[in-house]
Design an enzyme around this catalytic site. Sequence first.
Site, PDB file in Angstrom:
ATOM      1  N   ASP A  34      27.591 -50.494 -48.854  1.00 23.89           N
ATOM      2  CA  ASP A  34      26.902 -51.607 -49.521  1.00 23.89           C
ATOM      3  C   ASP A  34      25.817 -52.205 -48.632  1.00 23.89           C
ATOM      4  O   ASP A  34      25.496 -53.383 -48.725  1.00 23.89           O
ATOM      5  CB  ASP A  34      27.922 -52.681 -49.924  1.00 23.89           C
ATOM      6  CG  ASP A  34      28.710 -53.210 -48.727  1.00 23.89           C
ATOM      7  OD1 ASP A  34      28.346 -52.898 -47.564  1.00 23.89           O
ATOM      8  OD2 ASP A  34      29.697 -53.936 -48.946  1.00 23.89           O
ATOM      9  N   CYS A  48      28.785 -61.013 -43.675  1.00 28.54           N
ATOM     10  CA  CYS A  48      30.213 -60.667 -43.777  1.00 28.54           C
ATOM     11  C   CYS A  48      31.036 -61.249 -42.630  1.00 28.54           C
ATOM     12  O   CYS A  48      32.263 -61.226 -42.673  1.00 28.54           O
ATOM     13  CB  CYS A  48      30.403 -59.166 -43.868  1.00 28.54           C
ATOM     14  SG  CYS A  48      30.147 -58.275 -42.325  1.00 28.54           S
TER      15      CYS A  48
END
Length: 136
Positions: free
Chosen positions: A113, A69
């Site tokens: 997540d 990310c």
Amino acid sequence: MSSPEEKVVRSDAEWRSLLSPEQYRVLREKGTERPYTGPLTTHHETGNYHCAGCGALLFLSGAKFDSGCGWPSFMIPADAQAVDEHEDLSFGMRRIEVTCARCGGHLGHVFPDGPRPTGLRYCINSASLTFTKAER
Ligand code: FE
């Protein structure tokens, strides 16, 4: 060293003098560093991640994982008491903000997540952290 329960409270002027401009922007103004720019994003040494504001132990290297990310990501804090979590409705999103329980500094957000077993991704700004290598 103070106990984790002891809060660190400083004036805005004190924080400005203690922190770098980027640390101040993230920790005290809830800023977000640009993805893939933080020096700890792809850092894999064994050791401890502390709050850049007050030095509290926040995350252990064993809980760090590559989320892709663009920010340092952890499955779980070093201790449940080390961080506080708050609903954040800014920017038209519903997110959970993560702050340092000792000094209130903004760290990042936690998302549902992450990998097993926690299923959580603590997405934390490098600017909010300092790393200390494990002895050994
Ligand atoms: Fe702190």
